[in-house]
Scaffold this motif. Structure first.
Motif, PDB file in Angstrom:
ATOM      1  N   GLY A   7     -15.310  46.656  34.690  1.00  0.00           N
ATOM      2  CA  GLY A   7     -15.587  45.120  34.713  1.00  0.00           C
ATOM      3  C   GLY A   7     -15.067  44.290  35.157  1.00  0.00           C
ATOM      4  O   GLY A   7     -15.010  43.318  35.309  1.00  0.00           O
ATOM      5  N   ALA A   8     -13.025  44.947  34.769  1.00  0.00           N
ATOM      6  CA  ALA A   8     -12.108  44.130  35.089  1.00  0.00           C
ATOM      7  C   ALA A   8     -11.350  44.475  36.375  1.00  0.00           C
ATOM      8  O   ALA A   8     -11.770  45.233  37.158  1.00  0.00           O
ATOM      9  CB  ALA A   8     -11.028  44.233  34.675  1.00  0.00           C
ATOM     10  N   ASP A  40     -24.583  46.677  18.183  1.00  0.00           N
ATOM     11  CA  ASP A  40     -25.599  46.702  18.645  1.00  0.00           C
ATOM     12  C   ASP A  40     -24.903  45.858  20.585  1.00  0.00           C
ATOM     13  O   ASP A  40     -25.649  47.093  21.561  1.00  0.00           O
ATOM     14  CB  ASP A  40     -25.952  45.050  18.415  1.00  0.00           C
ATOM     15  N   LEU A  41     -24.100  46.471  20.543  1.00  0.00           N
ATOM     16  CA  LEU A  41     -23.427  46.463  22.069  1.00  0.00           C
ATOM     17  C   LEU A  41     -23.647  47.590  22.912  1.00  0.00           C
ATOM     18  O   LEU A  41     -23.968  47.863  24.066  1.00  0.00           O
ATOM     19  CB  LEU A  41     -21.794  46.203  22.007  1.00  0.00           C
ATOM     20  N   VAL A  42     -23.251  49.354  21.762  1.00  0.00           N
ATOM     21  CA  VAL A  42     -23.079  50.094  22.771  1.00  0.00           C
ATOM     22  C   VAL A  42     -24.872  51.036  22.761  1.00  0.00           C
ATOM     23  O   VAL A  42     -25.084  51.109  23.620  1.00  0.00           O
ATOM     24  CB  VAL A  42     -22.401  50.712  21.265  1.00  0.00           C
ATOM     25  N   VAL A  43     -25.485  49.809  21.999  1.00  0.00           N
ATOM     26  CA  VAL A  43     -27.340  50.176  21.764  1.00  0.00           C
ATOM     27  C   VAL A  43     -27.295  49.889  23.538  1.00  0.00           C
ATOM     28  O   VAL A  43     -28.534  49.896  24.190  1.00  0.00           O
ATOM     29  CB  VAL A  43     -27.659  49.724  20.509  1.00  0.00           C
ATOM     30  N   ALA A  44     -26.942  48.530  23.070  1.00  0.00           N
ATOM     31  CA  ALA A  44     -27.372  47.119  24.762  1.00  0.00           C
ATOM     32  C   ALA A  44     -27.055  48.299  26.084  1.00  0.00           C
ATOM     33  O   ALA A  44     -27.070  47.056  26.669  1.00  0.00           O
ATOM     34  CB  ALA A  44     -27.321  46.135  24.102  1.00  0.00           C
ATOM     35  N   GLY A  45     -26.087  49.494  25.623  1.00  0.00           N
ATOM     36  CA  GLY A  45     -25.874  49.614  26.763  1.00  0.00           C
ATOM     37  C   GLY A  45     -23.885  48.941  27.123  1.00  0.00           C
ATOM     38  O   GLY A  45     -24.160  48.880  28.957  1.00  0.00           O
ATOM     39  N   ARG A  46     -23.917  47.846  26.592  1.00  0.00           N
ATOM     40  CA  ARG A  46     -22.686  47.078  27.532  1.00  0.00           C
ATOM     41  C   ARG A  46     -21.177  47.788  26.779  1.00  0.00           C
ATOM     42  O   ARG A  46     -20.307  46.692  27.035  1.00  0.00           O
ATOM     43  CB  ARG A  46     -22.926  45.475  26.708  1.00  0.00           C
ATOM     44  N   LEU A  47     -21.000  48.312  25.675  1.00  0.00           N
ATOM     45  CA  LEU A  47     -19.349  49.144  25.304  1.00  0.00           C
ATOM     46  C   LEU A  47     -19.931  50.224  25.240  1.00  0.00           C
ATOM     47  O   LEU A  47     -20.720  50.948  24.882  1.00  0.00           O
ATOM     48  CB  LEU A  47     -20.336  48.440  24.259  1.00  0.00           C
ATOM     49  N   ASP A  48     -18.514  51.108  26.106  1.00  0.00           N
ATOM     50  CA  ASP A  48     -18.620  52.490  25.503  1.00  0.00           C
ATOM     51  C   ASP A  48     -17.134  52.724  24.702  1.00  0.00           C
ATOM     52  O   ASP A  48     -16.695  52.263  25.314  1.00  0.00           O
ATOM     53  CB  ASP A  48     -18.805  53.367  26.714  1.00  0.00           C
ATOM     54  N   GLY A  94      -6.948  47.275  24.082  1.00  0.00           N
ATOM     55  CA  GLY A  94      -7.921  46.242  25.812  1.00  0.00           C
ATOM     56  C   GLY A  94      -9.233  46.773  25.899  1.00  0.00           C
ATOM     57  O   GLY A  94      -9.436  45.688  26.939  1.00  0.00           O
ATOM     58  N   SER A  95      -9.551  48.208  26.489  1.00  0.00           N
ATOM     59  CA  SER A  95     -10.778  48.920  26.628  1.00  0.00           C
ATOM     60  C   SER A  95     -11.937  47.476  26.324  1.00  0.00           C
ATOM     61  O   SER A  95     -12.697  47.599  26.995  1.00  0.00           O
ATOM     62  CB  SER A  95     -10.353  49.902  27.145  1.00  0.00           C
ATOM     63  N   MET A  96     -12.352  48.032  25.228  1.00  0.00           N
ATOM     64  CA  MET A  96     -12.311  46.486  24.143  1.00  0.00           C
ATOM     65  C   MET A  96     -13.309  45.911  24.626  1.00  0.00           C
ATOM     66  O   MET A  96     -13.897  44.822  24.417  1.00  0.00           O
ATOM     67  CB  MET A  96     -12.774  47.579  22.550  1.00  0.00           C
ATOM     68  N   VAL A  97     -11.556  44.730  24.814  1.00  0.00           N
ATOM     69  CA  VAL A  97     -10.988  43.274  24.704  1.00  0.00           C
ATOM     70  C   VAL A  97     -12.188  42.993  26.576  1.00  0.00           C
ATOM     71  O   VAL A  97     -13.333  42.493  26.100  1.00  0.00           O
ATOM     72  CB  VAL A  97     -10.430  42.829  25.092  1.00  0.00           C
ATOM     73  N   VAL A  98     -11.996  43.884  27.465  1.00  0.00           N
ATOM     74  CA  VAL A  98     -12.450  43.862  29.047  1.00  0.00           C
ATOM     75  C   VAL A  98     -13.975  43.929  28.648  1.00  0.00           C
ATOM     76  O   VAL A  98     -14.418  43.244  29.223  1.00  0.00           O
ATOM     77  CB  VAL A  98     -12.462  45.008  28.974  1.00  0.00           C
ATOM     78  N   GLN A  99     -14.418  45.120  27.543  1.00  0.00           N
ATOM     79  CA  GLN A  99     -16.028  45.269  28.240  1.00  0.00           C
ATOM     80  C   GLN A  99     -16.389  43.859  27.132  1.00  0.00           C
ATOM     81  O   GLN A  99     -17.926  43.690  27.509  1.00  0.00           O
ATOM     82  CB  GLN A  99     -16.851  46.260  27.253  1.00  0.00           C
ATOM     83  N   ILE A 100     -16.111  43.335  26.085  1.00  0.00           N
ATOM     84  CA  ILE A 100     -16.783  42.232  24.793  1.00  0.00           C
ATOM     85  C   ILE A 100     -16.191  40.970  26.066  1.00  0.00           C
ATOM     86  O   ILE A 100     -17.580  40.171  25.925  1.00  0.00           O
ATOM     87  CB  ILE A 100     -15.284  42.567  23.325  1.00  0.00           C
ATOM     88  N   ALA A 101     -15.530  41.097  26.278  1.00  0.00           N
ATOM     89  CA  ALA A 101     -15.175  40.330  26.979  1.00  0.00           C
ATOM     90  C   ALA A 101     -16.394  40.078  28.659  1.00  0.00           C
ATOM     91  O   ALA A 101     -16.603  38.422  29.190  1.00  0.00           O
ATOM     92  CB  ALA A 101     -13.882  39.626  27.626  1.00  0.00           C
ATOM     93  N   ARG A 102     -16.637  40.722  28.748  1.00  0.00           N
ATOM     94  CA  ARG A 102     -17.895  40.697  29.941  1.00  0.00           C
ATOM     95  C   ARG A 102     -19.335  40.471  28.948  1.00  0.00           C
ATOM     96  O   ARG A 102     -20.019  39.194  30.415  1.00  0.00           O
ATOM     97  CB  ARG A 102     -17.282  42.011  31.021  1.00  0.00           C
ATOM     98  N   ALA A 103     -19.983  41.105  27.984  1.00  0.00           N
ATOM     99  CA  ALA A 103     -20.634  40.868  27.855  1.00  0.00           C
ATOM    100  C   ALA A 103     -20.916  39.833  27.211  1.00  0.00           C
ATOM    101  O   ALA A 103     -21.914  39.358  27.376  1.00  0.00           O
ATOM    102  CB  ALA A 103     -20.721  42.294  26.895  1.00  0.00           C
ATOM    103  N   ARG A 104     -19.952  38.301  27.447  1.00  0.00           N
ATOM    104  CA  ARG A 104     -19.823  37.110  27.151  1.00  0.00           C
ATOM    105  C   ARG A 104     -19.599  35.790  28.574  1.00  0.00           C
ATOM    106  O   ARG A 104     -19.547  34.866  28.360  1.00  0.00           O
ATOM    107  CB  ARG A 104     -18.425  36.659  25.984  1.00  0.00           C
TER     108      ARG A 104
END
Ligand SMILES: NC(=O)c1ccc[n+]([C@@H]2O[C@H](COP(=O)([O-])OP(=O)(O)OC[C@H]3O[C@@H](n4cnc5c(N)ncnc54)[C@H](OP(=O)(O)O)[C@@H]3O)[C@@H](O)[C@H]2O)c1
Length: 311
Positions: free
Chosen positions: A184-185, A271-279, A154-164
């Motif tokens: 960001g949720a 790539d999302l981790v490197v871009a600081g969008r996913l942890d 779930g925490s990854m879904v939140v971060q990926i959806a926010r990044a989109r």
């Protein structure tokens, strides 16, 4: 020889043991890893607690599906990976091992900024989350309801959806609300009255929903709020999901395995981790000898982040 955590019988975490095994040599298209960290996932305990049956011929059961480590040797036909490379691997069956042979195509290079622990817990939850977001076509303008938003997937879904570019309303118990806001949720508690609470934060409607919990409440609320059932996905309750005709994602009868989406997701996640969008939030790191303790914490259902095993 290499030490591995296995289940020697069906039952609770008391059936876990450490055994010595020969990891073998990497064959065509394979690499041998020195494992530094293995992620703990619900599938690990489901494999010996009876969820998938109790066939005695499958014992002992090797545990673990994802790992991070250093390449020791490469087999014939492997390109782009050399001994000494730090990689993350999923699928990596038997990941609770000091040494492990995996398919080279199951690996991606580990960026230096990612710790071993976070790398070991990134991919299984991450590729599953990416599958849910792609299958439900989440993008800018969407308001997405994520059930179990503080969990591994779930925490990854939140971060990926926010990044989109989507807005996200996520369910969690109160103790996790600050964490949800950090990623960001908009947090809401689950339980009776859920649909009304979500509506308060989604005045113009909920356009998609992802269920990572599997309760009837999660699925029934999703169907009550989202007009298009092809934009509701469950990874955790295929029986009820099939009755409601929502998307069933993962392995199992009638489910979409999303093989291509998941294969592509490995590098996208890095790539999302490197871009600081996913942890990756970590709940704790345990030695192999304490694998049962980690599983007990996971089975309780409210771990605050990924649990990681280290040899
Ligand atoms: N189909 C697939 O491909 C696939 C892949 C990976 C995982 N899965 C499945 O997906 C599920 C989740 O996996 P995970 O790794 O994300 O688990 P996890 O990290 O243990 O997360 C579980 C989350 O569920 C929440 N929760 C517990 N009871 C709840 C309830 N009654 N209502 C709403 N939320 C509740 C908890 O939140 P609070 O602590 O805030 O209560 C916790 O954050 C498991 O069943 C797993 O087997 C399926």
């Amino acid at each position: 020889m290499s030490r591995s955590v296995v289940a020697t019988a069906y039952g609770g975490p008391e059936v876990l043991s450490i055994v010595s095994t020969d990891p073998g040599e990497p064959g065509e298209g394979e690499v041998l890893l020195k494992v530094e960290a293995a992620g703990v996932n619900p599938i690990d305990w489901k494999s010996y607690t009876g969820t998938y049956g109790t066939d005695p011929s499958k014992l002992p059961i090797r545990l673990g599906q994802e790992a991070a480590g250093t390449v020791l040797r490469v087999g014939p036909g492997v390109e782009g990976i050399v001994p000494g490379d730090d990689v993350i691997a999923y699928r990596a069956p038997g990941a609770y091992s000091e040494q492990l042979v995996v398919r080279a195509t199951a690996t991606v290079h580990k960026p230096a900024l990612l710790t071993w622990e976070k790398a070991g817990g990134l991919l299984l939850a991450g590729v599953t989350a990416m599958h849910t977001v792609v299958a439900t076509r989440i993008g800018p303008g969407d308001t997405v309801l994520v059930h179990g938003a503080a969990g591994g997937v779930g925490s990854m879904v939140v971060q990926i959806a926010r990044a989109r570019g989507a807005r996200v309303v996520g369910t969690a118990s109160l103790v996790n609300h600050e964490y949800l806001m950090d990623i960001g949720a908009i947090p809401v508690v689950y339980g009776p009255g859920l649909a009304a609470r979500v509506r308060e934060h989604a005045r113009s409607g909920v356009t998609a929903a992802i269920d990572t919990v599997g309760t009837a409440e999660a699925l029934d609320t999703s169907v009550a709020l989202v007009p298009d059932r092809q934009r509701i996905a469950t990874i955790a309750n295929f029986a009820h999901g099939a009755v409601l005709r929502v998307l069933l994602l993962g392995s199992g009868p009638g489910a979409d395995p999303g093989t291509e989406i998941r294969a592509k997701a490995r590098q996208q996640l890095v790539d999302l981790v490197v871009a600081g969008r996913l942890d990756v939030r970590l709940a704790g790191t345990y030695h192999f000898a304490d694998a049962a303790k980690a599983h007990r914490a996971g089975i309780a259902g409210h771990a605050r982040g990924k649990m990681i095993l280290r040899p």
